[in-house]
Design an enzyme around this catalytic site. Structure first.
Site, PDB file in Angstrom:
ATOM      1  N   GLY A 246      12.272  -2.805  31.451  1.00  8.92           N
ATOM      2  CA  GLY A 246      11.958  -2.807  30.022  1.00  8.92           C
ATOM      3  C   GLY A 246      12.261  -1.506  29.305  1.00  8.92           C
ATOM      4  O   GLY A 246      12.171  -1.449  28.074  1.00  8.92           O
TER       5      GLY A 246
ATOM      6  N   ARG B 287      -0.412  -1.632   7.899  1.00  9.35           N
ATOM      7  CA  ARG B 287      -1.745  -2.154   7.560  1.00  9.35           C
ATOM      8  C   ARG B 287      -2.864  -1.324   8.187  1.00  9.35           C
ATOM      9  O   ARG B 287      -4.001  -1.374   7.726  1.00  9.35           O
ATOM     10  CB  ARG B 287      -1.866  -3.616   8.005  1.00  9.35           C
ATOM     11  CG  ARG B 287      -1.161  -4.582   7.082  1.00  9.35           C
ATOM     12  CD  ARG B 287      -1.165  -5.990   7.631  1.00  9.35           C
ATOM     13  NE  ARG B 287      -0.258  -6.128   8.765  1.00  9.35           N
ATOM     14  CZ  ARG B 287       0.050  -7.289   9.336  1.00  9.35           C
ATOM     15  NH1 ARG B 287      -0.486  -8.396   8.871  1.00  9.35           N
ATOM     16  NH2 ARG B 287       0.905  -7.341  10.349  1.00  9.35           N
ATOM     17  N   GLN B 288      -2.529  -0.568   9.225  1.00  7.92           N
ATOM     18  CA  GLN B 288      -3.544   0.264   9.884  1.00  7.92           C
ATOM     19  C   GLN B 288      -3.457   1.687   9.321  1.00  7.92           C
ATOM     20  O   GLN B 288      -3.120   2.641  10.021  1.00  7.92           O
ATOM     21  CB  GLN B 288      -3.334   0.239  11.393  1.00  7.92           C
ATOM     22  CG  GLN B 288      -3.456  -1.169  11.986  1.00  7.92           C
ATOM     23  CD  GLN B 288      -3.297  -1.178  13.491  1.00  7.92           C
ATOM     24  OE1 GLN B 288      -3.911  -0.365  14.192  1.00  7.92           O
ATOM     25  NE2 GLN B 288      -2.465  -2.076  14.007  1.00  7.92           N
TER      26      GLN B 288
ATOM     27  N   ASP C 243      -5.967 -10.203  -4.253  1.00 12.54           N
ATOM     28  CA  ASP C 243      -7.253  -9.517  -4.085  1.00 12.54           C
ATOM     29  C   ASP C 243      -7.318  -8.357  -5.071  1.00 12.54           C
ATOM     30  O   ASP C 243      -6.328  -8.002  -5.705  1.00 12.54           O
ATOM     31  CB  ASP C 243      -7.456  -9.030  -2.643  1.00 12.54           C
ATOM     32  CG  ASP C 243      -6.325  -8.130  -2.159  1.00 12.54           C
ATOM     33  OD1 ASP C 243      -5.952  -7.189  -2.892  1.00 12.54           O
ATOM     34  OD2 ASP C 243      -5.803  -8.386  -1.058  1.00 12.54           O
TER      35      ASP C 243
ATOM     36  N   LYS D  56     -12.164 -12.261  -3.131  1.00  8.11           N
ATOM     37  CA  LYS D  56     -12.233 -12.851  -1.790  1.00  8.11           C
ATOM     38  C   LYS D  56     -13.009 -11.942  -0.859  1.00  8.11           C
ATOM     39  O   LYS D  56     -13.236 -10.756  -1.144  1.00  8.11           O
ATOM     40  CB  LYS D  56     -10.830 -13.078  -1.227  1.00  8.11           C
ATOM     41  CG  LYS D  56     -10.107 -11.792  -0.850  1.00  8.11           C
ATOM     42  CD  LYS D  56      -8.743 -12.066  -0.255  1.00  8.11           C
ATOM     43  CE  LYS D  56      -8.128 -10.755   0.224  1.00  8.11           C
ATOM     44  NZ  LYS D  56      -6.797 -10.924   0.795  1.00  8.11           N
TER      45      LYS D  56
ATOM     46  N   ARG E 235     -13.246 -10.893   3.457  1.00 12.06           N
ATOM     47  CA  ARG E 235     -12.500 -10.937   4.725  1.00 12.06           C
ATOM     48  C   ARG E 235     -13.437 -10.501   5.845  1.00 12.06           C
ATOM     49  O   ARG E 235     -14.186  -9.536   5.712  1.00 12.06           O
ATOM     50  CB  ARG E 235     -11.295  -9.997   4.650  1.00 12.06           C
ATOM     51  CG  ARG E 235     -10.409 -10.021   5.887  1.00 12.06           C
ATOM     52  CD  ARG E 235      -9.383  -8.899   5.852  1.00 12.06           C
ATOM     53  NE  ARG E 235      -8.446  -9.043   4.765  1.00 12.06           N
ATOM     54  CZ  ARG E 235      -7.307  -9.724   4.849  1.00 12.06           C
ATOM     55  NH1 ARG E 235      -6.980 -10.326   5.971  1.00 12.06           N
ATOM     56  NH2 ARG E 235      -6.495  -9.796   3.807  1.00 12.06           N
TER      57      ARG E 235
ATOM     58  N   ASP F 131       2.262 -10.075  -3.605  1.00 13.95           N
ATOM     59  CA  ASP F 131       1.702  -9.299  -2.497  1.00 13.95           C
ATOM     60  C   ASP F 131       2.824  -8.511  -1.853  1.00 13.95           C
ATOM     61  O   ASP F 131       4.006  -8.728  -2.155  1.00 13.95           O
ATOM     62  CB  ASP F 131       1.038 -10.222  -1.474  1.00 13.95           C
ATOM     63  CG  ASP F 131      -0.131  -9.561  -0.759  1.00 13.95           C
ATOM     64  OD1 ASP F 131      -0.250  -8.318  -0.830  1.00 13.95           O
ATOM     65  OD2 ASP F 131      -0.926 -10.277  -0.119  1.00 13.95           O
TER      66      ASP F 131
ATOM     67  N   ASP G 145       2.336 -12.563   6.211  1.00  9.96           N
ATOM     68  CA  ASP G 145       2.325 -12.545   7.669  1.00  9.96           C
ATOM     69  C   ASP G 145       2.122 -13.970   8.191  1.00  9.96           C
ATOM     70  O   ASP G 145       3.070 -14.715   8.358  1.00  9.96           O
ATOM     71  CB  ASP G 145       1.254 -11.587   8.174  1.00  9.96           C
ATOM     72  CG  ASP G 145       1.354 -11.335   9.678  1.00  9.96           C
ATOM     73  OD1 ASP G 145       2.203 -11.966  10.344  1.00  9.96           O
ATOM     74  OD2 ASP G 145       0.590 -10.508  10.198  1.00  9.96           O
TER      75      ASP G 145
ATOM     76  N   GLY H 167       0.531 -16.261   6.482  1.00 10.47           N
ATOM     77  CA  GLY H 167       0.490 -17.138   5.313  1.00 10.47           C
ATOM     78  C   GLY H 167      -0.895 -17.617   4.938  1.00 10.47           C
ATOM     79  O   GLY H 167      -1.059 -18.300   3.922  1.00 10.47           O
TER      80      GLY H 167
END
Length: 326
Positions: free
Chosen positions: A46, A104-105, A178, A202, A204, A230, A234, A236
Site C-alpha cells: 500500500g 469539516r474538522q 442552517d 435544525k 444535529r 451549501d 456528502d 445528501g
C-alpha cells in the site's frame, strides 16, 4: 567582476495526482501547457511512490489533486509529490486542492478531538508547500491554518450565472440549510439582485455524523423557487431533509447548489428520488458516470483555477478575479 549576473525566465509546471487527472488536463488546456509526466504507483503493502519524469529545477510548480475517496490515499500522494518537487529544487510550490481534505474538522466540538484541518495544513507546509490554492472552504478560518499565502477561490459567480440562466424568470428565495451558512446566502442574494432570504433551523446529534433533524423554515418561501445553497453534498441527508421542509412550507420548486459534490453512499439515490428539481455542483471532485443522474448539473471549475494559477504565476492579483472581494 565580483558577480555573475544572469537574466532568468520563469517556468510554470503543472502536476497532476491520480485522483482526477481529467480536471488537471482541463486546467492545463486553459493555460496552454501539458501536465508534467509523473510516474506513480503503489507497492504491494500500500505504500505510494511518485517520480517526476522531467526536470523541475527552478520551476513555479502547481501540484493539483482532487481529494475524493479514498481520501487518505490521494492526500498522501499529493504530500509525496510536494516533497519530490522540493527535493528536485522547484523554486516555488503551490498546492492546488479544489476540495480541502478534512475541512469539516476545523474545530473541537468536544474534548479529546483533533483539529484535523489544521493538521492537513501543517503537513502540506512540512512537505514543502509555499502556497495553497483551494475553492470554497467549509469555513474561512481554515485559511489561517496554513503558514503561508492561501488563495481562497469562490465558485459563487459560476453557480449564480447558471441559476440566472435557468431559473431567473421565477420568484426566487435563497435558502441556507442552517444558520451557519447565512452569510453565504446573503452573497447569493446580492448576486441575484436582492432576492429574499430564508434559513432552516435544525439540530444535529454530534454523536451521529451525517444525521440531521430539520425543524422549521424562517423566511418567505411559499410559492417561490428556493435555491438551497451549501458548500458540499456528502450523503445528501441534510439537503434532502431541508428540501422536504421547504416543500412542507409551500415552496414551488427547490434547486440545490453546492460547490463540492462528494456524493457518498446513499446520496445519489436520495437526490434522484427526492422532489428537488435540479442539483448543481462543480467538478472540484470527480463524479463518475455511475453516480450521475438526470437532475444533476456539473459545472467546470477548471477555467477559474486556470485564471488563478496564471495570476499567481505572473505575480498578479487573485482577489481581482472576484471584484476585490476576499
Amino acid at each position: 567582476m565580483s558577480a555573475i549576473r544572469q537574466t532568468t525566465s520563469k517556468s510554470l509546471m503543472l502536476f497532476s495526482g491520480r485522483a482526477f487527472p481529467e480536471l488537471a488536463a482541463e486546467i492545463a488546456g486553459h493555460l496552454g501547457v501539458t501536465p508534467t509526466p509523473t510516474a506513480a504507483y503503489e507497492f504491494a503493502n500500500g505504500e505510494l511512490f511518485v517520480r517526476f519524469e522531467e526536470s523541475v529545477r527552478g520551476s513555479d510548480a502547481f501540484i493539483v489533486q482532487s481529494h475524493a475517496a479514498p481520501i487518505n490515499t490521494w492526500l498522501m500522494e499529493q504530500l509525496l509529490m510536494v516533497d519530490a518537487a522540493k527535493r528536485a529544487s522547484a523554486k516555488r510550490i503551490t498546492v492546488v486542492v479544489p476540495f480541502f481534505p478534512y475541512a469539516r474538522q476545523d474545530k473541537k466540538h468536544r474534548g479529546r478531538e483533533p483539529i484535523s484541518a489544521r493538521l492537513v495544513a501543517d503537513m502540506f507546509k512540512t512537505a514543502g508547500a509555499d502556497r495553497l490554492m483551494t475553492v470554497d472552504l467549509h469555513t474561512a478560518q481554515i485559511q489561517g491554518f496554513f503558514d503561508g499565502p492561501v488563495d481562497h477561490l469562490f465558485a459563487l459567480d459560476l453557480l449564480v450565472e447558471h441559476v440566472k440562466d435557468r431559473w431567473g424568470d421565477r420568484d426566487i428565495t435563497v435558502v441556507s440549510p442552517d444558520s451557519g451558512r447565512v452569510r453565504v446566502s446573503e452573497r447569493w442574494s446580492d448576486k441575484l439582485g436582492g432576492t429574499p432570504l430564508a434559513f432552516i433551523h435544525k439540530t444535529r446529534d454530534p454523536l451521529k455524523p451525517n444525521e440531521v433533524v430539520a425543524n422549521r423554515v424562517v423566511g418567505e418561501v411559499e410559492g417561490r423557487v428556493c435555491i438551497l445553497v451549501d458548500d458540499m453534498i456528502d450523503t445528501g441527508g441534510t439537503i434532502v431533509k431541508a428540501a422536504e421542509t421547504l416543500f412542507d412550507a409551500g415552496a414551488a420548486d427547490v434547486i440545490v447548489c453546492a460547490t463540492h459534490g462528494v456524493l457518498s453512499g446513499p446520496a445519489v439515490d436520495r437526490l434522484k428520488n427526492s422532489r428537488v428539481s435540479e442539483v448543481i455542483v462543480t467538478n472540484t471532485l470527480p463524479i463518475e458516470a455511475s453516480r450521475q443522474f438526470d437532475k444533476l448539473t456539473v459545472l467546470s471549475i477548471a477555467p477559474l483555477l486556470a485564471r488563478a494559477i496564471k495570476e499567481v504565476f505572473e505575480d498578479g492579483s487573485v482577489t481581482s478575479l472576484f471584484g476585490g472581494a476576499s
